[in-house]
Design an enzyme around this catalytic site. Structure first.
Site, PDB file in Angstrom:
ATOM      1  CB  ALA A  76      -6.395  -0.604   6.439  1.00 43.15           C
ATOM      2  CD1 TRP A  96      -8.130  14.278   4.131  1.00 42.71           C
ATOM      3  CD2 TRP A  96      -7.655  16.013   2.855  1.00 42.71           C
ATOM      4  NE1 TRP A  96      -9.184  15.102   4.241  1.00 42.71           N
ATOM      5  CE2 TRP A  96      -9.033  16.461   3.442  1.00 42.71           C
ATOM      6  CE3 TRP A  96      -7.014  17.143   2.105  1.00 42.71           C
ATOM      7  CZ2 TRP A  96      -9.562  17.351   2.988  1.00 42.71           C
ATOM      8  CZ3 TRP A  96      -7.456  18.242   1.693  1.00 42.71           C
ATOM      9  CH2 TRP A  96      -9.065  18.430   2.406  1.00 42.71           C
ATOM     10  N   GLY A 154       0.819  -1.224  -0.003  1.00 43.11           N
ATOM     11  CA  GLY A 154       0.011   0.077  -0.062  1.00 43.11           C
ATOM     12  C   GLY A 154       1.019   1.118  -0.089  1.00 43.11           C
ATOM     13  CE1 TYR A 191     -10.782   3.223   5.603  1.00 40.91           C
ATOM     14  CE2 TYR A 191     -11.200   5.381   5.934  1.00 40.91           C
ATOM     15  CZ  TYR A 191     -10.304   4.533   6.060  1.00 40.91           C
ATOM     16  OH  TYR A 191      -9.078   4.646   6.275  1.00 40.91           O
ATOM     17  CB  THR A 195      -7.976   2.310   1.961  1.00 42.68           C
ATOM     18  OG1 THR A 195      -7.747   1.430   1.004  1.00 42.68           O
ATOM     19  CG2 THR A 195      -7.171   1.775   3.346  1.00 42.68           C
ATOM     20  CE  LYS A 247      -8.276   2.342   9.618  1.00 44.72           C
ATOM     21  NZ  LYS A 247      -7.032   1.381   9.619  1.00 44.72           N
TER      22      LYS A 247
END
Length: 299
Positions: free
Chosen positions: A63, A154, A10, A128, A65, A132
């Site tokens: 994760a 971000w 990632g 999402y 995402t 988390k």
């Protein structure tokens, strides 16, 4: 120090690999090993127990995402972001491994008008963020020592799929792009975050239990501000037009789009004070990247 990085392919995982290969002198005390989702399914508790054993620290970059897709894939999002996180935390507890877990600004509802501290109330708007936050709570329930959860926002990088690469591509394809101007946050260079975590690693013993920290680049921007800066640096002949979130939703009617927090600027005083970090401004980090190659990079 032997460090295992999950989610190695990632954005953030790839940046740890970059730093381990290119800043060996600075981080020679860190011995990294990387596993991606093909090498380790974090939803498999037995596999996690087997892999985690023998490391000093685990950095969890794995994760789910896909923010919008999560709205229709709730079970998958929770399986990875909650159950997977819990599996890692349990393994760390059993094998006395310290854990650094990466979380997100999406655990907040974005209704605040001041920088968000670690103690502010969480209230995710979509699946999402819910998944988390559930992962954060699962990790806290494991009662790990010398560990932490780092929320970021971000995130962008030359690796993976992200806003900077999308805007770089569109700026070279179109004469005009419209970007939301009423969502405010702090763009974060994944390389800056990875570099900061490498400085945090030797100081984890100063933590009692599991602490939550906020990390983002300095400065504040809307998505429009961010896109405008990207296009300016590229020198592209593309006009960037500001639009509201409601206009964006109208333009994308029929698509499943998760609600986003309107304000997700972090108060970073805790992580800066505890670990002595100096955090670059987002404009500085963006200017230092070779954006001309971003639209050509493979996803």
């Amino acid at each position: 120090m032997k460090v295992l990085v999950t989610g190695a392919n990632g954005q953030l995982g790839s940046e740890f690999r970059f730093l381990s290969e290119n800043l060996r002198d600075e981080f020679k005390h860190l011995d990294f090993e990387f596993v991606d989702k093909d090498a380790l399914d974090i939803c498999d508790e037995y596999a996690v127990q087997k892999v985690v054993q023998g490391f000093d620290t685990l950095i969890n970059c794995a994760a789910y995402t896909a923010v919008d897709k999560a709205q229709s894939e709730k079970s998958k999002a929770f399986a990875i972001n909650k159950k997977g996180a819990l599996n890692l935390a349990k393994a760390c507890k059993i094998h006395n491994v310290r854990l650094i877990h990466i979380s997100t600004d999406y655990v907040f509802d974005g209704k605040s008008h001041k920088p968000l501290s670690e103690s502010d109330n969480t209230a995710p708007l979509g699946v999402y963020g819910e998944s988390k936050l559930a992962g954060e709570n699962a990790i806290l329930s494991a009662n790990l020592n010398h560990s932490c959860i780092i929320r970021t926002s971000w995130l962008w990088s030359e690796f993976g799929v992200n806003f900077v690469k999308t805007i770089a591509r569109l700026a070279n394809e179109r004469e005009e792009i419209s970007v939301v101007a009423d969502q405010i946050g702090s763009p974060t260079n994944a390389r800056d975050l990875a570099h900061a975590i490498c400085k945090v690693l030797p100081k984890l013993d100063t933590l009692n239990g599991t602490e939550i920290f906020h990390y983002a680049n300095e400065g504040v921007a809307s998505w429009y501000d961010f896109a405008f800066e990207i296009v300016q640096i590229l020198g592209a002949k593309c006009e960037v037009k500001p639009i509201s979130t409601s206009e964006y939703l109208a333009m994308n009617s029929g698509k499943i789009i998760s609600p986003r927090p309107f304000y997700s600027v972090f108060d970073k005083s805790k992580i800066k004070a505890h670990f002595g970090l100096k955090i670059p401004h987002w404009r500085e980090s963006l200017a230092g990247a070779n954006l001309s190659k971003f639209d050509k990079l493979s996803e």
